[in-house]
Design an enzyme around this catalytic site. Sequence first.
Site, short mmCIF file in Angstrom:
data_model
loop_
_atom_site.label_atom_id
_atom_site.label_comp_id
_atom_site.label_asym_id
_atom_site.label_seq_id
_atom_site.Cartn_x
_atom_site.Cartn_y
_atom_site.Cartn_z
N ARG A 289 1.04 -1.16 0.05
CA ARG A 289 -0.02 -0.30 -0.39
C ARG A 289 0.87 0.84 -0.14
O ARG A 289 0.28 2.48 0.87
CB ARG A 289 -0.73 -0.19 1.53
CG ARG A 289 -1.69 -1.33 1.35
CD ARG A 289 -2.99 -1.59 0.50
NE ARG A 289 -3.54 -0.57 -0.20
CZ ARG A 289 -4.94 -0.25 0.64
NH1 ARG A 289 -5.29 -0.99 0.95
NH2 ARG A 289 -5.33 1.13 -0.52
N ASP B 265 -6.53 -1.72 -7.90
CA ASP B 265 -7.56 -1.96 -6.18
C ASP B 265 -7.92 -3.50 -6.81
O ASP B 265 -7.45 -3.83 -8.23
CB ASP B 265 -8.52 -1.50 -6.13
CG ASP B 265 -9.22 -1.86 -4.21
OD1 ASP B 265 -8.45 -1.17 -3.59
OD2 ASP B 265 -9.52 -3.02 -4.86
N TYR C 298 -16.04 -10.70 -1.12
CA TYR C 298 -16.72 -8.59 -1.90
C TYR C 298 -17.72 -9.20 -2.19
O TYR C 298 -18.86 -8.57 -2.64
CB TYR C 298 -15.78 -7.78 -2.40
CG TYR C 298 -14.61 -7.26 -0.99
CD1 TYR C 298 -15.35 -6.58 -0.15
CD2 TYR C 298 -13.08 -7.68 -0.80
CE1 TYR C 298 -13.80 -5.32 0.94
CE2 TYR C 298 -11.84 -7.14 0.05
CZ TYR C 298 -12.58 -6.52 0.88
OH TYR C 298 -11.88 -6.00 1.95
N ARG D 14 -5.13 12.64 -5.82
CA ARG D 14 -5.63 12.65 -5.65
C ARG D 14 -7.26 13.11 -5.48
O ARG D 14 -8.28 13.07 -6.08
CB ARG D 14 -6.07 11.26 -5.09
CG ARG D 14 -7.14 10.99 -3.47
CD ARG D 14 -7.74 9.86 -4.52
NE ARG D 14 -9.39 9.61 -3.56
CZ ARG D 14 -10.19 9.94 -3.38
NH1 ARG D 14 -10.24 11.29 -3.62
NH2 ARG D 14 -10.73 9.52 -2.84
N ARG E 86 -2.70 6.82 -0.17
CA ARG E 86 -2.53 6.37 1.60
C ARG E 86 -1.62 7.71 2.07
O ARG E 86 -2.09 8.13 2.77
CB ARG E 86 -1.83 5.19 2.12
CG ARG E 86 -3.44 4.58 2.00
CD ARG E 86 -3.19 3.33 2.79
NE ARG E 86 -4.21 1.83 2.84
CZ ARG E 86 -4.95 1.68 3.49
NH1 ARG E 86 -3.61 0.76 4.53
NH2 ARG E 86 -5.54 0.73 3.76
O1 1CP Z 1 -1.88 1.39 -1.93
C1 1CP Z 1 -1.74 1.00 -2.73
O2 1CP Z 1 -0.62 0.80 -2.46
C2 1CP Z 1 -2.04 1.34 -4.21
C3 1CP Z 1 -2.78 -0.10 -4.47
C4 1CP Z 1 -3.64 -0.80 -4.27
C5 1CP Z 1 -3.63 -1.72 -3.00
C6 1CP Z 1 -2.38 -3.04 -3.53
C7 1CP Z 1 -5.14 0.27 -4.14
C8 1CP Z 1 -5.90 1.07 -4.14
N1 1CP Z 1 -6.14 -1.27 -3.21
C9 1CP Z 1 -4.75 -2.02 -3.06
C10 1CP Z 1 -5.03 -3.51 -2.13
C11 1CP Z 1 -6.58 -4.07 -1.88
N2 1CP Z 1 -7.25 -3.42 -1.99
C12 1CP Z 1 -6.18 -5.01 -1.02
C13 1CP Z 1 -5.82 -5.95 -0.34
C14 1CP Z 1 -4.59 -5.43 0.53
C15 1CP Z 1 -4.50 -4.53 1.79
O3 1CP Z 1 -5.48 -6.63 2.47
O4 1CP Z 1 -4.41 -4.10 2.28
C16 1CP Z 1 -7.87 -5.29 -0.73
C17 1CP Z 1 -8.23 -5.86 0.70
C18 1CP Z 1 -8.54 -3.51 -1.23
C19 1CP Z 1 -9.62 -3.71 -0.89
C20 1CP Z 1 -10.35 -2.04 -1.00
N3 1CP Z 1 -10.05 -0.51 -1.43
C21 1CP Z 1 -10.48 -1.98 0.53
C22 1CP Z 1 -10.61 -2.76 2.16
C23 1CP Z 1 -11.59 -2.64 2.94
C24 1CP Z 1 -12.97 -3.56 3.61
O5 1CP Z 1 -12.74 -4.23 3.21
O6 1CP Z 1 -11.57 -3.39 4.74
C25 1CP Z 1 -10.10 -0.12 0.40
C26 1CP Z 1 -10.36 1.16 1.49
C27 1CP Z 1 -9.94 -0.12 -0.92
C28 1CP Z 1 -9.94 1.59 -1.35
C29 1CP Z 1 -8.66 1.95 -1.45
N4 1CP Z 1 -7.65 0.76 -2.56
C30 1CP Z 1 -5.80 1.94 -3.03
C31 1CP Z 1 -6.74 3.03 -2.84
C32 1CP Z 1 -5.57 4.13 -2.78
C33 1CP Z 1 -7.53 3.35 -2.35
C34 1CP Z 1 -8.86 4.38 -0.69
C35 1CP Z 1 -9.58 5.02 -1.88
C36 1CP Z 1 -9.91 6.15 -1.54
O7 1CP Z 1 -8.66 7.04 -1.77
O8 1CP Z 1 -11.03 7.08 -1.90
#
Ligand code: 1CP
Length: 341
Positions: free
Chosen positions: A26, A76, A153, A39, A30
């Site tokens: 991640r 994602d 999901y 963003r 973030r």
């Molecule tokens: O952050 C990075 O390095 C960018 C690439 C990236 C990756 C590798 C994003 C962007 N998402 C992910 C993987 C991802 N997404 C996972 C696997 C890794 C982990 O366990 O953390 C999972 C479970 C998700 C699903 C997801 N997407 C969630 C989790 C939801 C939950 O069930 O708790 C969330 C909050 C997101 C949103 C998301 N994905 C990525 C970003 C930058 C964001 C935030 C969205 C925004 O900016 O509004």
Amino acid sequence: MQLQNDLLLRAAKGEKVERTPVWLMRQAGRILPEYRAVRESVSGFIELAQTPELAAEVTIQPVDLLGVDAAIIFSDILVIPEAMGLPYEMVEKRGPWFPNTVASEADLKKLRIADGANDLNYVIKAIEITKKNLNGRVPLIGFAGAPWTIFAYMIEGSGSKTFSKARAMLYREPAFSHRLLQMITDSTINYLKAQIEAGADLIQIFDSWAGILGPDQYEEFSLRYISQICDAIQDVPKTVFAKGAFFARESMGKLNCETIGLDWNMGIAESRKFIGPNKTLQGNLDPAALYGSPEQVREATQNMMEQFRGSRHIANLGHGVYPDIDPEMVKVFIQTVKDFR
Ligand code: 1CP
């Protein structure tokens, strides 16, 4: 294109490295103010992810600003359900949400097996632009969710503490569950192959919800499909990160992949025993360790590095970096790994 820094790939393959490579799960979203600036120039996460030039820009930011040894494509795991016909929305501060879920035979019939290069063309384009702009500085990691996590999901419709609808489905409709899992697996294989074709140098499979299944169900409903993906992908090293799947470490040691990711609940010496000597281990500092002072971050990182000493290792956190972590502490983590001998 010859890579200038191929530490990640050599470490994955168990070849000799001058020092341990380091990146953070991640890292691309973030934590960086520079990310937030990009963003805020668009309507939201989905627009950012679907604009290849911007996705490439934020993918490269941590390489420039943090000095990590790899980039990971900004996208994602939930792009796969969308490409199969189940769109998602990202709700500000709450996370992903699916207007429709998969509950019946009729829902399943509406889904298709995704074609990576076409249905996910925007990710493929982002990878091509990123590779060009990285200009060989570091490898680019492609990724996808593990079929079980994606299934969770698609059934649940959002994040959840228990994913009880998804787990109920495994008990009530095992055959139906297997059919959906197979469709997700086939889509994911297409997608990862297209990512590699576009230039991804290594791929990682995220099984973020591995830990909510018991060992037998994990073998049947998750590992079986991860194993199919590992067998189908030949050209680049593969990493499997199954958060919470401490009970499956021995089985993971037998997967056709180079690297196993560890979360911070998994003891390092004990994991090596279960997994065996022939895999690289990735991880596994507690992301909360980065809330400490610089001295505390240094000490915690050195302590982790000491435990991995002499064995195949890629340094990382035990899960994604938390959004409110100070980038300066991330830099201390990275520098401590780079200085470790
Ligand atoms: O952050 C990075 O390095 C960018 C690439 C990236 C990756 C590798 C994003 C962007 N998402 C992910 C993987 C991802 N997404 C996972 C696997 C890794 C982990 O366990 O953390 C999972 C479970 C998700 C699903 C997801 N997407 C969630 C989790 C939801 C939950 O069930 O708790 C969330 C909050 C997101 C949103 C998301 N994905 C990525 C970003 C930058 C964001 C935030 C969205 C925004 O900016 O509004």
